[in-house]
Design a protein around this motif. Structure first.
Motif, PDB file in Angstrom:
ATOM      1  N   THR A 365       0.216  -0.912   0.222  1.00  9.39           N
ATOM      2  CA  THR A 365      -0.288   0.184   0.133  1.00  9.39           C
ATOM      3  C   THR A 365       0.719   0.883   0.255  1.00  9.39           C
ATOM      4  OG1 THR A 365      -0.364  -0.186   3.106  1.00  9.39           O
ATOM      5  CG2 THR A 365      -2.167  -1.528   1.218  1.00  9.39           C
ATOM      6  N   TYR A 366       0.293   2.229  -0.978  1.00 13.30           N
ATOM      7  CA  TYR A 366       1.299   3.367  -0.883  1.00 13.30           C
ATOM      8  C   TYR A 366       0.521   4.667  -0.234  1.00 13.30           C
ATOM      9  CZ  TYR A 366       3.462   0.506  -4.126  1.00 13.30           C
ATOM     10  OH  TYR A 366       4.056  -0.753  -5.094  1.00 13.30           O
ATOM     11  N   GLY A 367       1.696   5.343   0.673  1.00 14.25           N
ATOM     12  CA  GLY A 367      -0.213   6.485   1.028  1.00 14.25           C
ATOM     13  C   GLY A 367       0.371   7.715   0.562  1.00 14.25           C
ATOM     14  N   ASN A 368       0.770   8.078   1.084  1.00 15.24           N
ATOM     15  CA  ASN A 368       1.254  10.032   0.409  1.00 15.24           C
ATOM     16  C   ASN A 368       2.360  10.061  -0.163  1.00 15.24           C
ATOM     17  OD1 ASN A 368       0.741  12.338  -0.677  1.00 15.24           O
ATOM     18  ND2 ASN A 368      -0.077  13.521   1.395  1.00 15.24           N
ATOM     19  N   ILE A 369       2.964  10.083  -1.287  1.00 19.44           N
ATOM     20  CA  ILE A 369       4.325   9.699  -1.669  1.00 19.44           C
ATOM     21  C   ILE A 369       4.327  11.437  -2.482  1.00 19.44           C
ATOM     22  CG2 ILE A 369       5.948   8.868  -2.609  1.00 19.44           C
ATOM     23  CD1 ILE A 369       4.694   6.632  -1.318  1.00 19.44           C
ATOM     24  N   ASP A 370       5.760  11.992  -2.090  1.00 18.60           N
ATOM     25  CA  ASP A 370       6.164  13.416  -2.495  1.00 18.60           C
ATOM     26  C   ASP A 370       7.074  12.670  -3.056  1.00 18.60           C
ATOM     27  OD1 ASP A 370       7.163  15.331  -3.426  1.00 18.60           O
ATOM     28  OD2 ASP A 370       7.841  16.334  -1.249  1.00 18.60           O
ATOM     29  N   PHE A 371       6.856  12.959  -5.206  1.00 24.78           N
ATOM     30  CA  PHE A 371       7.033  12.300  -5.976  1.00 24.78           C
ATOM     31  C   PHE A 371       8.382  13.184  -6.087  1.00 24.78           C
ATOM     32  CE2 PHE A 371       4.426   8.682  -6.308  1.00 24.78           C
ATOM     33  CZ  PHE A 371       5.526   8.122  -6.083  1.00 24.78           C
ATOM     34  N   SER A 385      -4.911 -10.832  -8.178  1.00 25.90           N
ATOM     35  CA  SER A 385      -5.810 -11.029  -9.146  1.00 25.90           C
ATOM     36  C   SER A 385      -7.288  -9.572  -9.304  1.00 25.90           C
ATOM     37  CB  SER A 385      -6.085 -12.351  -8.926  1.00 25.90           C
ATOM     38  OG  SER A 385      -6.472 -12.097  -7.650  1.00 25.90           O
ATOM     39  N   ASP A 386      -6.782  -8.890  -8.756  1.00 21.57           N
ATOM     40  CA  ASP A 386      -7.740  -7.831  -8.164  1.00 21.57           C
ATOM     41  C   ASP A 386      -6.598  -6.122  -8.626  1.00 21.57           C
ATOM     42  OD1 ASP A 386      -9.448  -9.132  -6.588  1.00 21.57           O
ATOM     43  OD2 ASP A 386      -9.026  -9.010  -4.862  1.00 21.57           O
ATOM     44  N   SER A 387      -5.200  -6.733  -8.897  1.00 15.42           N
ATOM     45  CA  SER A 387      -4.441  -5.998  -9.546  1.00 15.42           C
ATOM     46  C   SER A 387      -4.321  -5.241  -8.865  1.00 15.42           C
ATOM     47  CB  SER A 387      -5.264  -4.794 -11.043  1.00 15.42           C
ATOM     48  OG  SER A 387      -5.770  -6.105 -12.151  1.00 15.42           O
ATOM     49  N   GLU A 388      -4.384  -5.100  -7.881  1.00 11.52           N
ATOM     50  CA  GLU A 388      -3.647  -4.943  -6.564  1.00 11.52           C
ATOM     51  C   GLU A 388      -1.500  -5.336  -6.991  1.00 11.52           C
ATOM     52  OE1 GLU A 388      -6.360  -4.913  -2.888  1.00 11.52           O
ATOM     53  OE2 GLU A 388      -5.162  -6.827  -3.603  1.00 11.52           O
ATOM     54  N   PHE A 389      -0.588  -4.310  -6.479  1.00  8.66           N
ATOM     55  CA  PHE A 389       0.318  -4.110  -6.181  1.00  8.66           C
ATOM     56  C   PHE A 389       1.199  -5.889  -5.036  1.00  8.66           C
ATOM     57  CE2 PHE A 389       0.500  -1.232  -9.342  1.00  8.66           C
ATOM     58  CZ  PHE A 389       1.580  -1.310  -9.796  1.00  8.66           C
ATOM     59  N   ILE A 390       1.492  -6.503  -5.681  1.00  7.97           N
ATOM     60  CA  ILE A 390       2.000  -7.222  -4.023  1.00  7.97           C
ATOM     61  C   ILE A 390       3.660  -8.067  -4.879  1.00  7.97           C
ATOM     62  CG2 ILE A 390      -0.460  -8.420  -3.843  1.00  7.97           C
ATOM     63  CD1 ILE A 390       1.054 -11.077  -5.500  1.00  7.97           C
ATOM     64  N   THR A 391       4.746  -7.904  -3.156  1.00 14.10           N
ATOM     65  CA  THR A 391       5.086  -8.408  -3.259  1.00 14.10           C
ATOM     66  C   THR A 391       5.880  -9.228  -4.386  1.00 14.10           C
ATOM     67  OG1 THR A 391       5.729  -9.833  -0.697  1.00 14.10           O
ATOM     68  CG2 THR A 391       5.702  -7.704  -0.974  1.00 14.10           C
ATOM     69  N   ASN A 416       9.198   9.182   2.343  1.00 14.24           N
ATOM     70  CA  ASN A 416       8.274   8.442   1.701  1.00 14.24           C
ATOM     71  C   ASN A 416       8.274   7.021   1.964  1.00 14.24           C
ATOM     72  OD1 ASN A 416       7.765  10.612   0.367  1.00 14.24           O
ATOM     73  ND2 ASN A 416       9.446  10.296  -1.249  1.00 14.24           N
ATOM     74  N   LEU A 417       9.704   6.416   2.148  1.00 15.83           N
ATOM     75  CA  LEU A 417       8.952   4.935   2.545  1.00 15.83           C
ATOM     76  C   LEU A 417       8.065   4.872   3.810  1.00 15.83           C
ATOM     77  CD1 LEU A 417      12.660   3.458   3.163  1.00 15.83           C
ATOM     78  CD2 LEU A 417      10.874   1.993   1.918  1.00 15.83           C
ATOM     79  N   PHE A 422       4.295  -3.305   4.004  1.00 17.62           N
ATOM     80  CA  PHE A 422       3.631  -4.434   3.058  1.00 17.62           C
ATOM     81  C   PHE A 422       3.984  -5.427   4.391  1.00 17.62           C
ATOM     82  CE2 PHE A 422       7.558  -3.671   0.725  1.00 17.62           C
ATOM     83  CZ  PHE A 422       8.788  -4.549   1.006  1.00 17.62           C
ATOM     84  N   GLU A 423       3.180  -6.609   4.163  1.00 17.78           N
ATOM     85  CA  GLU A 423       4.315  -7.268   5.512  1.00 17.78           C
ATOM     86  C   GLU A 423       5.561  -7.923   5.731  1.00 17.78           C
ATOM     87  OE1 GLU A 423       1.544 -10.347   6.566  1.00 17.78           O
ATOM     88  OE2 GLU A 423       2.347 -11.306   7.043  1.00 17.78           O
TER      89      GLU A 423
END
Ligand code: AMP
Ligand code: GLY
Length: 445
Positions: A365-371, A385-391, A416-417, A422-423
């Protein structure tokens, strides 16, 4: 040569690029390459889930061993330049095969890749060319190794000769540990990569990574970098592929760079030439700055990971032109790499357990990243399968930031980190400790 292949070799078309590899290194190369307006499409073979976040990029899936199907697809895609990221396909001669099929390839052939794929060959190469490196012995039996280990005044470093994904080096504390490591290698811990063992004198000093883009005869240097190989803070724990890096490194003074150029870089390139090795690609010098001067710890035939993620954001849009010039063998040699007045730092987030066993498949999961002046290059991710990013790997993400000084760079990277989870997420909190100004901690008494 047919007219068609002649045109192909002499044109400077740069519309369609292919990058082979699936890590953070390849994503950062794609990110730097897309900056050039001539580039219309970057194919990543196979890339990873994060590749799709990079402008102009598309993942493709092709079997690298089915050369006929591979080359016919690449011809159909009108690939103008191929960049091979990892060492294994380079060592297996993929660069040679693709060049034979008239592609412009950035990446050495199997002969040049031997600098990485055989440590004993690389050590003999250095010895022949009088390039400073640790003393060594090439051994092919435990009996031979035992004599050398117990004759030596100090415990010797033990290395499997072939490619072992960065795991084939042991730094023992005692002669018994040297012997045990040698025995394990000869028993087959790394398969055929361990048929030969290199024993090395242990040397000491900070390590620096130097990268030369080579066209076979000439070269251009990239900014230097310092990797953090150990898993834990204070450079403790097991060796990893790299937990973070920063660039450029002030360790590399002008004087060091001059001596490295004269004693290491140029003798290496001249020696390759003398051996008729047409090295077109990046030559990575893993150096140790010892009390008696810089010495080569290892050569690699590819960009370092995470050094590449760290350096790429400092490159301007002409970087890809340099890669193409190397592939075509037409570097002038005096090309200047324009670098912004900024430094860069990278922190790697890993799965719990890395570099040993780890689980994967955890949602990210990504919060508020300053790019602003900050990139995330995925190292090991995929989609569920839900198109979520996983490790999907030991090293999961590379967070890279740029700024006027290293304090600001790492402050931002760590901020940012904190927004990413992720677990089992793990990362070193002290990347760049060599160049960050330590805040004074006020004592309460
Ligand atoms: P390599 O895979 O050859 O880069 O080795 C991995 C790491 O082991 C290097 O980055 C060094 O930290 C360490 N190492 C390798 N060779 C030596 C040596 N001769 N003396 C001390 N440390 C070494
Ligand atoms: N970062 C070290 C390597 O790529 O081998």
């Amino acid at each position: 040569m047919s007219i068609n292949s002649f045109n192909k070799k002499n044109s400077s078309k740069l519309q369609n690029i292919l990058i082979i590899g699936n890590g953070g290194r390849e994503n950062s190369l794609a990110w730097a390459i897309q900056k050039n307006e001539l580039v219309k499409k970057i194919y990543l073979l196979p890339g990873n889930a994060g590749s799709k976040k990079i402008n102009k990029s598309e993942r493709i899936s092709l079997d690298l061993n089915n050369i006929k199907a591979l080359t016919s697809k690449l011809k159909y895609l009108n690939i103008d330049l191929i960049v091979i990221g990892p060492e294994t396909p380079l060592a297996e001669g993929l660069g040679d095969v693709l060049r034979k099929n008239n592609f412009d390839v950035f990446g050495p052939g199997a002969d040049g890749a031997k600098l990485e794929s055989s440590k004993s060959w690389a050590k003999e190469f250095m010895k022949e060319a009088n390039i400073p490196t640790a003393n060594f012995w090439k051994v092919e039996s435990l009996k031979e190794a035992k004599e050398i280990i117990f004759r030596s005044p100090n415990p010797l470093v033990v290395k499997a000769d072939g490619l072992a994904s960065g795991k084939g080096v042991f730094i023992p504390e005692s002669k018994e540990e040297s012997l045990n490591a040698t025995e394990e290698i000869f028993k087959g811990k790394f398969g055929t990569a361990g048929a030969i063992v290199v024993l090395e004198e242990k040397i000491e000093g900070p390590e620096v990574s130097v990268f030369a883009l080579c066209d076979g005869k000439k070269y251009v240097l990239l900014p230097t970098a310092q990797d953090h190989k150990r898993l834990n803070e204070n450079d403790e724990g097991p060796n990893t592929g790299g937990m973070g890096a920063y660039s450029p490194t002030p360790l590399m003074t002008k004087i060091h760079l001059e001596s490295i150029t004269k004693e290491i870089i140029e003798p290496t390139i001249n020696s390759l030439l003398r051996k008729n090795i047409d090295y077109k690609g990046v030559l990575y010098f893993g150096l140790m700055i010892t009390k008696s001067g810089p010495k080569v710890i290892e050569y690699n035939c590819r960009f370092g990971d995470p050094e590449c993620q760290t350096i790429m954001p400092l490159m301007d849009k002409d970087f890809v032109i340099l890669l193409q010039k190397c592939a075509k063998g037409n570097l002038v040699g005096n090309e200047k790499i324009r670098i912004p007045n900024k430094v860069s730092g990278c922190v790697i987030a890993t799965s719990k357990g890395y570099p040993h066993n780890y689980e994967k498949g955890f949602p990210i999961t990504y919060g508020n990243i300053d790019f602003e002046d900050c990139q995330i290059f995925d190292s090991g991710t995929s989609l569920n399968s839900d198109s979520e990013f996983i490790t999907n790997g030991g090293r999961v993400l590379s967070i890279v930031c740029q700024g006027k000084d290293f304090n600001k760079v790492f402050e931002k990277a760590y901020k940012n980190l904190k927004e990413i989870s992720f677990e089992g997420i793990n990362y070193r909190k002290d990347i760049g400790h060599q160049v960050r100004i330590k805040k004074m901690v006020k004592r309460s008494n």
